[in-house]
Scaffold this motif. Sequence first.
Motif, PDB file in Angstrom:
ATOM      1  N   ILE A 106       3.803  -2.552  -5.328  1.00 54.81           N
ATOM      2  CA  ILE A 106       5.205  -2.206  -5.611  1.00 54.81           C
ATOM      3  C   ILE A 106       5.762  -2.945  -6.825  1.00 54.81           C
ATOM      4  N   GLY A 107       5.007  -3.877  -7.386  1.00 58.88           N
ATOM      5  CA  GLY A 107       5.465  -4.605  -8.565  1.00 58.88           C
ATOM      6  C   GLY A 107       6.154  -5.910  -8.213  1.00 58.88           C
ATOM      7  N   LEU A 108       6.230  -6.793  -9.208  1.00 59.92           N
ATOM      8  CA  LEU A 108       6.736  -8.145  -8.967  1.00 59.92           C
ATOM      9  C   LEU A 108       8.205  -8.157  -8.556  1.00 59.92           C
ATOM     10  N   ARG A 109       9.048  -7.413  -9.271  1.00 58.47           N
ATOM     11  CA  ARG A 109      10.485  -7.435  -8.973  1.00 58.47           C
ATOM     12  C   ARG A 109      10.744  -6.968  -7.542  1.00 58.47           C
ATOM     13  N   GLU A 110      10.095  -5.876  -7.156  1.00 57.76           N
ATOM     14  CA  GLU A 110      10.292  -5.359  -5.804  1.00 57.76           C
ATOM     15  C   GLU A 110       9.698  -6.304  -4.760  1.00 57.76           C
ATOM     16  N   ASN A 128       9.012  -3.867   2.750  1.00 55.07           N
ATOM     17  CA  ASN A 128       8.634  -2.848   1.767  1.00 55.07           C
ATOM     18  C   ASN A 128       9.265  -1.501   2.100  1.00 55.07           C
ATOM     19  N   ILE A 129       9.230  -1.147   3.379  1.00 57.60           N
ATOM     20  CA  ILE A 129       9.763   0.145   3.808  1.00 57.60           C
ATOM     21  C   ILE A 129      11.274   0.213   3.586  1.00 57.60           C
ATOM     22  N   MET A 130      11.980  -0.875   3.866  1.00 57.92           N
ATOM     23  CA  MET A 130      13.430  -0.905   3.654  1.00 57.92           C
ATOM     24  C   MET A 130      13.793  -0.734   2.186  1.00 57.92           C
ATOM     25  N   LEU A 131      12.880  -1.108   1.298  1.00 54.30           N
ATOM     26  CA  LEU A 131      13.107  -0.949  -0.141  1.00 54.30           C
ATOM     27  C   LEU A 131      12.678   0.426  -0.646  1.00 54.30           C
ATOM     28  N   GLY A 132      12.220   1.282   0.272  1.00 53.75           N
ATOM     29  CA  GLY A 132      11.835   2.638  -0.104  1.00 53.75           C
ATOM     30  C   GLY A 132      10.397   2.786  -0.544  1.00 53.75           C
TER      31      GLY A 132
END
Length: 213
Positions: A106-110, A128-132
């Motif tokens: 998902i990348g560093l920022r995420e 992770n799921i809460m962030l889409g």
Amino acid sequence: MGSNNEVSIHEAKDIPADASLPTEFGNFRIRVFHEQSTKLDHVALTLGDMIGPDPVLVRIHSECLTGDAFGSLRCDCGPQLKSAMELIHEAGWGCVVYLRQEGRGIGLREKIKAYHLQDEGVDTLDANIMLGHPADARDYRIAAEILKALNITGVSLLTNNPDKVQQMNNLGIEVIEQIPLVVGVGADNIEYLSTKVQRMGHSIDLESINDKK
């Protein structure tokens, strides 16, 4: 998770991105593979020849800046990378494929956003799921292409992750042996590792983890 779309890797032909890399774990070679679609550079660290009667000892390691470079205790990534290189050195030959798939893809920022949610009590998958994002967005097609470019088709895979084993087998890399890599367990990552066992099926002895609480 992987998809059926093809991936393309490219190596520089003018001046090869291939050089010796002395490390505390021996004299490896570093070889860079450029992924056309993402513009990311992935790495193969090799020790010795990749041709032999036995399956090649391989670690497919996804980038973790916080663990690999900064020594974070929130995960086991840094110790896993070092342990894999040490085991390859002891064996005398092998390969680390280092994928630029930070934060389970998902990348560093995420990932750091996910850490913020974890600080508030959310587990690593739900964050992770809460962030889409998917619980695990990694794609191992590029790893399979890199191994094939190195003429590696059968491996002893250093991993606790059953999805990685399944993906590699599906992608034409025969996992002859799965070797668990349980290192770097401590108070700061017990819950993280327990979640991986309970919700992702990772091959980690929960009793040995709980003994460290």
